[in-house]
Write an enzyme that holds these catalytic residues in place. Structure first.
Site, PDB file in Angstrom:
ATOM      1  CE  LYS A   1     -12.315  23.133  49.217  1.00 32.81           C
ATOM      2  NZ  LYS A   1     -12.940  23.970  48.898  1.00 32.81           N
TER       3      LYS A   1
ATOM      4  CB  SER B   1     -16.712  25.756  47.085  1.00 35.20           C
ATOM      5  OG  SER B   1     -15.287  26.103  45.954  1.00 35.20           O
TER       6      SER B   1
ATOM      7  CB  SER C   1     -12.933  24.625  44.971  1.00 34.61           C
ATOM      8  OG  SER C   1     -13.672  24.770  46.281  1.00 34.61           O
TER       9      SER C   1
HETATM   10  N1  GLN Z   1     -16.874  28.249  41.442  1.00 37.01           N
HETATM   11  C1  GLN Z   1     -15.744  29.892  41.858  1.00 37.01           C
HETATM   12  C2  GLN Z   1     -14.735  29.892  41.623  1.00 37.01           C
HETATM   13  O1  GLN Z   1     -14.056  28.711  40.588  1.00 37.01           O
HETATM   14  C3  GLN Z   1     -16.428  29.173  43.525  1.00 37.01           C
HETATM   15  C4  GLN Z   1     -14.602  28.327  44.024  1.00 37.01           C
HETATM   16  C5  GLN Z   1     -15.507  28.213  45.466  1.00 37.01           C
HETATM   17  O2  GLN Z   1     -16.019  28.562  46.149  1.00 37.01           O
HETATM   18  N2  GLN Z   1     -13.923  28.384  46.280  1.00 37.01           N
HETATM   19  O3  GLN Z   1     -14.532  30.443  42.072  1.00 37.01           O
END
Ligand code: GLN
Length: 456
Positions: A64, A163, A139
């Site tokens: 990532k 994410s 994400s």
């Molecule tokens: N969807 C969650 C958020 O927007 C998780 C994001 C993540 O785990 N980086 O905070």
């Protein structure tokens, strides 16, 4: 789908070339933001030459783009870090490389990992691997898609509130969010330091065990890391498993519930005892998360001021420099979180929001701990729906946040949780089942998943 073993024993250069070729063939998914082609080929040639025998010798992977890596930029999918070249590598990358793995490129994400669809990337969304009209999830959307498309046998990502698990579920691959502290966060762009974790995407449970075992362990650069405890485990017979009632309500997609129920039937057939459990406090999890996490974000993102690194806006005064660099460099969702975070931390509101949220978080952890006195594993869906359409939730942040309801509890409590492919909907969309365990039961969760995979 290919496994790590399919790459072992062949030439590292051939593996890397094949992965790069596959990646370029699938460029329209927008899963990869940049390649570290020259460095990857150089390392591959070196590995072939020296007969390196690491556990991942010559195996290509994708990271990532919030992991600091050599050989290309680290953008966090943001304009503010658009041209940022890291002066060091993340510990996770160093450990994979020490075993001979080769990073070929950097995966797309929601900018600074804020989001659940990869639509918040400053460089455009990633398309779902199975249905290009749908989101990849997020994400870590890019990492999930490169694994699902068989571009590489594994990819790494970060999970702060879902994410890794949610995009894994949306694309039909395994996703591991370990116990908080399992893998060093050193060299990873910080989002919310008290819930940030490093994990992986694979096509099977055994590969996840291997990758996690390599990345895990104490790191003097991150004082929250735990002593190494990973290592593959044997599956425990007759486990006590609880299905989370609050995750199987009428609001949840019918086919998602069906796939989860089928997985539960397999658990029963394998001799485990499954019962329904209730955690009423889960209804507060999202509210806690969306106070605590923005608070930490607002603090972590303060470092991007246009002075020390990242994009610097043309400006006449220092105040203007801060303002313009940040307003040009962050996407809307980053700004929304910085504002919410600054608000809940401000004097006068701190007690009412941040402090209350932290107290409620403690109650949530206690409730989980009580259940884990009796149960080995909790099970439920990863997400209330399969992958949604591109654009479907992006104009409504609250709707987007609601989709995180099933993944944030394990993040807030630091517990390990994995996403396991559990079949598809009638229209072919993947559905994931989530296994949550007590802290440090990561290897046991993977052993269970591996055992049930054999029965599938
Ligand atoms: N969807 C969650 C958020 O927007 C998780 C994001 C993540 O785990 N980086 O905070």
């Amino acid at each position: 789908m290919t496994k790590i073993a399919d790459y072992q024993g062949s030439s590292a250069v051939a593996n890397v070339k094949k992965a790069l070729e596959e990646a370029k063939k699938n460029e329209h998914y927008n899963a990869i933001l940049s390649f570290c082609e020259a460095r990857a080929l150089e390392r591959a040639a070196e590995i072939d030459r020296s007969n390196v025998t690491g556990r991942l010798a010559g195996v290509p992977f994708v990271a990532k783009d919030n992991f600091l890596t050599y050989g290309t930029k680290t953008t966090a999918a943001s304009h503010i870090l658009e041209n940022f070249e890291a002066p060091l590598q993340a510990t996770a990358i160093e450990r994979l490389e020490a075993e001979g793995a080769i990073c070929i490129g950097k995966a797309n994400l929601d900018a600074f990992a804020h989001g659940g669809s990869t639509e918040n990337s400053a460089f455009g969304p990633t398309l779902n691997a199975v249905d290009e009209t749908r989101v990849a999830g997020g994400s870590s959307g890019g990492s999930a898609v490169v694994t699902a498309l068989d571009i590489v046998p594994f990819a790494i990502g970060t999970d702060t509130g879902g994410s890794i698990r949610q995009p894994a579920s949306f694309n039909g691959v395994y996703g591991v969010k370990p116990t908080y502290g399992t893998v060093s966060r050193y060299g990873v762009v910080a989002m919310a330091s008290s819930t940030d974790t490093i994990g992986c995407f694979t096509t099977n449970a055994a590969d996840a065990e291997l990758v996690m075992d390599i990345m895990a362990g104490r790191d003097p650069h991150d004082m929250t890391t735990l002593p190494d405890f990973f290592g593959p485990e044997a599956v425990k017979r007759q486990q006590k498993i609880g299905i989370i009632r609050e995750f199987m309500t009428d609001d949840v997609d019918g086919e998602v519930k069906e796939r989860v129920s089928e997985y539960v039937s397999r658990m029963k057939a394998a001799g485990h005892n499954v019962e329904e459990v209730s955690l009423p406090i889960l209804k507060y999890a999202l509210a806690i998360y969306y106070i605590v996490v923005p608070a930490e974000i607002s603090s972590n993102l303060a470092r991007y001021d246009g002075v020390r690194y990242g994009r610097r806006a043309q400006s006449a005064t220092l105040t203007e420099l801060y303002g313009k660099s940040r307003s040009e460099g962050f996407v809307r969702e980053n700004k929304r979180r910085i504002m919410i975070g600054s608000y809940v931390l401000s004097s006068g509101y701190f007690d009412a929001y941040y402090l209350q949220a932290q107290k409620a978080r403690t109650l949530l952890i206690q409730a989980f701990n009580e259940l884990f006195d009796t149960y080995d594993v909790l099970v439920g869906p990863v997400s209330p729906t399969p992958a949604f359409k591109l654009g479907e939730n992006s104009s409504d942040p609250v709707k987007m946040y609601l989709a995180d309801v099933m993944t944030v509890p394990a993040s807030l409590s630091g517990m390990p949780a994995i996403s396991v492919p559990a079949g598809k909907t009638a229209t072919g969309l993947p559905v994931g089942v989530q296994l949550i365990g007590q802290r440090r039961s990561d290897a046991a969760l993977l052993a269970l998943a591996k055992d049930l995979e054999a029965d599938a």
